[in-house]
Design a protein around this motif. Structure first.
Motif, PDB file in Angstrom:
ATOM      1  N   ASN A  72      38.032 -11.709  99.279  1.00 21.21           N
ATOM      2  CA  ASN A  72      36.667 -12.172  99.521  1.00 21.21           C
ATOM      3  C   ASN A  72      36.249 -13.180  98.470  1.00 21.21           C
ATOM      4  N   ALA A  73      36.955 -13.208  97.337  1.00 18.82           N
ATOM      5  CA  ALA A  73      36.761 -14.244  96.328  1.00 18.82           C
ATOM      6  C   ALA A  73      38.101 -14.927  96.148  1.00 18.82           C
ATOM      7  N   PRO A  74      38.473 -15.797  97.074  1.00 19.80           N
ATOM      8  CA  PRO A  74      39.840 -16.317  97.116  1.00 19.80           C
ATOM      9  C   PRO A  74      40.204 -17.064  95.854  1.00 19.80           C
ATOM     10  N   GLY A  75      41.448 -16.856  95.428  1.00 16.84           N
ATOM     11  CA  GLY A  75      41.962 -17.588  94.291  1.00 16.84           C
ATOM     12  C   GLY A  75      41.530 -17.055  92.955  1.00 16.84           C
ATOM     13  N   GLY A 416      40.582 -21.999  97.788  1.00 14.45           N
ATOM     14  CA  GLY A 416      39.996 -21.352  98.956  1.00 14.45           C
ATOM     15  C   GLY A 416      39.018 -22.264  99.670  1.00 14.45           C
ATOM     16  N   LEU A 417      39.420 -23.519  99.878  1.00 17.20           N
ATOM     17  CA  LEU A 417      38.506 -24.498 100.478  1.00 17.20           C
ATOM     18  C   LEU A 417      38.012 -24.058 101.845  1.00 17.20           C
ATOM     19  N   GLY A 418      38.896 -23.450 102.628  1.00 23.00           N
ATOM     20  CA  GLY A 418      38.504 -23.053 103.972  1.00 23.00           C
ATOM     21  C   GLY A 418      38.188 -21.592 104.127  1.00 23.00           C
ATOM     22  N   HIS A 419      38.129 -20.843 103.033  1.00 22.90           N
ATOM     23  CA  HIS A 419      37.836 -19.422 103.119  1.00 22.90           C
ATOM     24  C   HIS A 419      36.348 -19.204 103.368  1.00 22.90           C
ATOM     25  N   PRO A 420      35.995 -18.335 104.319  1.00 25.37           N
ATOM     26  CA  PRO A 420      34.566 -18.141 104.645  1.00 25.37           C
ATOM     27  C   PRO A 420      33.716 -17.726 103.450  1.00 25.37           C
ATOM     28  N   ALA A 421      34.300 -17.032 102.468  1.00 23.89           N
ATOM     29  CA  ALA A 421      33.520 -16.550 101.329  1.00 23.89           C
ATOM     30  C   ALA A 421      33.252 -17.627 100.297  1.00 23.89           C
ATOM     31  N   SER A 422      34.023 -18.719 100.305  1.00 22.59           N
ATOM     32  CA  SER A 422      33.854 -19.740  99.272  1.00 22.59           C
ATOM     33  C   SER A 422      33.644 -21.134  99.828  1.00 22.59           C
ATOM     34  N   VAL A 423      33.650 -21.278 101.145  1.00 19.75           N
ATOM     35  CA  VAL A 423      33.550 -22.615 101.724  1.00 19.75           C
ATOM     36  C   VAL A 423      32.227 -23.283 101.360  1.00 19.75           C
ATOM     37  N   GLU A 425      30.746 -23.282  98.582  1.00 21.10           N
ATOM     38  CA  GLU A 425      30.786 -23.838  97.232  1.00 21.10           C
ATOM     39  C   GLU A 425      31.454 -25.210  97.200  1.00 21.10           C
ATOM     40  N   TRP A 426      32.227 -25.539  98.238  1.00 18.64           N
ATOM     41  CA  TRP A 426      32.964 -26.801  98.256  1.00 18.64           C
ATOM     42  C   TRP A 426      32.376 -27.830  99.213  1.00 18.64           C
ATOM     43  N   GLU A 427      31.421 -27.453 100.032  1.00 18.43           N
ATOM     44  CA  GLU A 427      30.865 -28.386 101.012  1.00 18.43           C
ATOM     45  C   GLU A 427      30.210 -29.588 100.358  1.00 18.43           C
ATOM     46  N   GLU A 428      29.560 -29.385  99.236  1.00 17.58           N
ATOM     47  CA  GLU A 428      28.917 -30.490  98.536  1.00 17.58           C
ATOM     48  C   GLU A 428      29.896 -31.209  97.600  1.00 17.58           C
ATOM     49  N   THR A 429      30.881 -30.476  97.096  1.00 14.73           N
ATOM     50  CA  THR A 429      31.816 -31.062  96.125  1.00 14.73           C
ATOM     51  C   THR A 429      32.858 -31.946  96.782  1.00 14.73           C
ATOM     52  N   LEU A 430      33.360 -31.562  97.945  1.00 14.22           N
ATOM     53  CA  LEU A 430      34.457 -32.293  98.574  1.00 14.22           C
ATOM     54  C   LEU A 430      34.144 -33.761  98.827  1.00 14.22           C
ATOM     55  N   PRO A 431      32.988 -34.129  99.430  1.00 11.99           N
ATOM     56  CA  PRO A 431      32.711 -35.557  99.617  1.00 11.99           C
ATOM     57  C   PRO A 431      32.675 -36.335  98.301  1.00 11.99           C
ATOM     58  N   ARG A 452      45.069 -23.496 106.088  1.00  8.52           N
ATOM     59  CA  ARG A 452      43.640 -23.306 106.365  1.00  8.52           C
ATOM     60  C   ARG A 452      42.796 -24.268 105.542  1.00  8.52           C
ATOM     61  N   ASP A 453      43.153 -24.446 104.261  1.00  5.79           N
ATOM     62  CA  ASP A 453      42.424 -25.400 103.421  1.00  5.79           C
ATOM     63  C   ASP A 453      42.591 -26.825 103.942  1.00  5.79           C
ATOM     64  N   ARG A 454      43.824 -27.203 104.301  1.00  7.98           N
ATOM     65  CA  ARG A 454      44.076 -28.560 104.788  1.00  7.98           C
ATOM     66  C   ARG A 454      43.317 -28.820 106.089  1.00  7.98           C
ATOM     67  N   LYS A 455      43.334 -27.859 106.984  1.00  3.34           N
ATOM     68  CA  LYS A 455      42.637 -28.023 108.256  1.00  3.34           C
ATOM     69  C   LYS A 455      41.136 -28.185 108.042  1.00  3.34           C
ATOM     70  N   TRP A 456      40.584 -27.405 107.106  1.00  2.00           N
ATOM     71  CA  TRP A 456      39.142 -27.509 106.850  1.00  2.00           C
ATOM     72  C   TRP A 456      38.796 -28.867 106.255  1.00  2.00           C
ATOM     73  N   VAL A 457      39.612 -29.366 105.338  1.00  2.00           N
ATOM     74  CA  VAL A 457      39.353 -30.672 104.734  1.00  2.00           C
ATOM     75  C   VAL A 457      39.389 -31.763 105.789  1.00  2.00           C
ATOM     76  N   GLU A 458      40.382 -31.738 106.670  1.00  2.00           N
ATOM     77  CA  GLU A 458      40.506 -32.781 107.688  1.00  2.00           C
ATOM     78  C   GLU A 458      39.380 -32.708 108.705  1.00  2.00           C
ATOM     79  N   GLU A 459      38.965 -31.496 109.077  1.00  2.00           N
ATOM     80  CA  GLU A 459      37.865 -31.362 110.036  1.00  2.00           C
ATOM     81  C   GLU A 459      36.532 -31.717 109.395  1.00  2.00           C
ATOM     82  N   LYS A 460      36.351 -31.342 108.142  1.00  2.00           N
ATOM     83  CA  LYS A 460      35.082 -31.591 107.469  1.00  2.00           C
ATOM     84  C   LYS A 460      34.842 -33.073 107.242  1.00  2.00           C
ATOM     85  N   MET A 461      35.879 -33.804 106.847  1.00  2.00           N
ATOM     86  CA  MET A 461      35.727 -35.212 106.498  1.00  2.00           C
ATOM     87  C   MET A 461      36.069 -36.156 107.644  1.00  2.00           C
TER      88      MET A 461
END
Length: 517
Positions: A72-75, A416-423, A425-431, A452-461
């Motif tokens: 639940n707190a990935p990584g 844990g970029l794509g993990h539901p518990a930490s996503v 925290e990265w939504e504002e940082t990734l861009p 999962r992290d790679r897929k989230w990055v590609e879908e988000k951006m």
């Protein structure tokens, strides 16, 4: 024989022998500078050998990295059941565990810290038997909770029965353990190995694998094909046991994961199966140009004055336990890059957890607005700065701008970029990271975790990302398996996989006198 490397028992025997009067006088004169009464020691082959301060800190750090909290707190590399790793060296009279006597059940362990950890598991971990109802939402097909259903007849129950083969509390009862033994047998041997590795850190033995070599001459090139070739060409002490190899790689995996990607002798290349992409070759070539500068002919006299390039900055975001590694471990990264200063910048709200006694947090002032802790005397070519802050807050303040692809690089250890518990925290940082156009290196516990992290990055951006290195197994991953105290059946290896990306770059071209993208 130096008094600083002699235990009290040896001192008494030496002082009591004829002709040892001079040695006793030498001990008294040097006691103001060297303390022997508090120096821990260990027995090796029947001989007493002192344990240096650095080896104590390294062993304690390796122990603090040996287990993780829940996914639940990935990584997260913090201990779910905090325990001190110094018990093995606080009491010289404690029983020394030999290599043939490392297996003990956690509840009956000779180590009080491991017994405390067993009590934590029994109080928080749940039985994985499919007869129990789920205790959390399943986010991975590899999650042990995926075997349970909402239609199960039994309510959740904490683990209480310790498997006699691996020594860990894994089921609520012996009946459930026997009924589900076929599934448990898939990981039982690995759990036993992790059990023995944990007891090894508490054994009180001498750890020669935590002694690190100094710098080498530039003509001796490191071979970074794998762990064996690297340790041999860098002239580490010979590691002849698998357990010692696992303990050593648990710490070295952090600096070596970075070096294996950005070094000019990197095992990853653009050839078939080399995992490096065309865009990755462009970005890393720019960075390597600064990391491996040519000889400038500088000297000590006026004629030898040359302009000095800035240090290469490596930003480690979301830093946790890696920020507390012994500095000798991080200095190994510097030894791979001659004539290039490095600046490691740890950023994250947990970057100074449990380190208040070592480095009290400074006040935030106009000259130090984010309370950075600077360690600038680690070596001649390395500096470390730690910020207890979120990166996106510092990015908005333009604290690190400008960024240069020749001198900057980002590293994310188990983000844990794509993990539901930490996503969130990265939504504002990734861009913001992609705006910099510099390489971003990311690791994961498993292949599924990385994908999962790679897929989230590609879908988000939405196509604003260039893949620099394909996701795959890290050649310098930790060879040791770590336990999750909130789910003993969930085991993983630190930095198992690595991949890299950056913000998409557009090239301008001239066509009919008009600049176009």
């Amino acid at each position: 024989m130096q008094s600083g490397y002699t235990c009290h028992r040896c001192l008494r025997s030496l002082i009591g022998t004829p002709g040892a009067k001079f040695f006793a006088r030498h001990v008294r004169t040097t006691s103001a500078h060297t303390t022997t009464s508090k120096r821990p020691y260990t027995q090796i082959n029947g001989k007493t050998r002192a344990v240096t301060t650095q080896q104590r800190r390294t062993a304690a750090t390796a122990e603090s990295l040996n287990h993780r909290v829940t996914r639940n707190a990935p990584g997260d590399l913090k201990s779910a059941a905090p325990f001190g790793g110094e018990e093995a060296i606080k009491s010289p009279e404690r029983v020394l565990l030999q290599s043939s006597n490392l297996f003990h059940s956690f509840s009956n362990s000779p180590s009080p810290a491991i017994r405390k950890r067993a009590a934590f598991m029994k109080a928080h971990a749940y039985c994985p038997h499919p007869d129990h109802r789920q205790t959390r939402i399943v986010t991975s097909p590899h999650d042990p909770e995926a075997r349970k259903t909402t239609k199960s007849i039994h309510p959740p129950a904490h683990v209480n029965f310790e498997c006699p083969d691996c020594g860990l509390p894994v089921y609520c009862s012996e009946r459930h353990w026997m009924d589900d033994y076929e599934h448990h047998a898939e990981i039982c041997d690995t759990l036993r190995q992790a059990n023995e590795d944990d007891h090894d850190l508490h054994s009180g033995r001498f750890f020669p694998e935590f002694e690190y070599p100094g710098p080498q001459i530039e003509e001796i090139l490191p071979n970074m094909t794998n762990w064996d070739t690297y340790l041999y060409t860098r002239e580490y002490n010979a590691i002849n046991e698998d357990r010692s190899m696992r303990q050593a790689t648990r710490l070295l995996t952090y600096p070596m994961t970075i070096a294996s990607v950005i070094h000019e002798l990197s095992p990853y290349n653009i050839r078939s199966g080399g995992r490096l992409t065309t865009e990755g070759l462009k970005s890393l070539s720019a960075l390597r140009y600064s990391l491996h500068p040519p000889r400038s002919g500088s000297g000590l006299g006026i004629e030898g004055l040359r302009p000095t390039p800035p240090a290469v900055r490596i930003f480690i975001l979301g830093a946790r336990a890696e920020s507390s590694l012994p500095r000798q471990v991080w200095v190994q990264l510097e030894y791979l890059f001659h004539r290039c200063p490095l600046h490691l910048i740890f950023i994250g709200p947990e970057s100074m957890t449990n380190r208040d006694d070592e480095f009290p947090l400074p006040e935030r002032t106009a000259t130090n607005p984010f309370g950075g802790i600077v360690e600038d005397r680690i070596s001649n070519y390395m500096k470390i700065t730690t910020f207890v802050e979120y990166y996106h807050t510092m990015h908005k303040a333009n604290y690190f701008q400008p960024f240069d692809p020749y001198f900057d690089c980002f590293v994310l250890f188990h983000p844990g970029l794509g993990h539901p518990a930490s996503v969130h925290e990265w939504e504002e940082t990734l861009p913001q990271l992609l705006e910099t156009k510099v390489p971003i290196i990311s690791t994961g516990y498993t292949d599924w975790d990385m994908q999962r992290d790679r897929k989230w990055v590609e879908e988000k951006m939405a196509g604003e990302v260039d893949l620099l290195m394909e996701a795959g197994e890290n050649r310098f991953r930790s060879l040791r398996w770590d336990l999750n105290d909130l789910d003993p059946g969930d085991i993983s290896a630190g930095n198992w996989g690595v991949w890299a990306f950056r913000g998409k770059r557009y090239e301008t071209t001239m066509r009919d006198g008009v600049i176009s993208l």
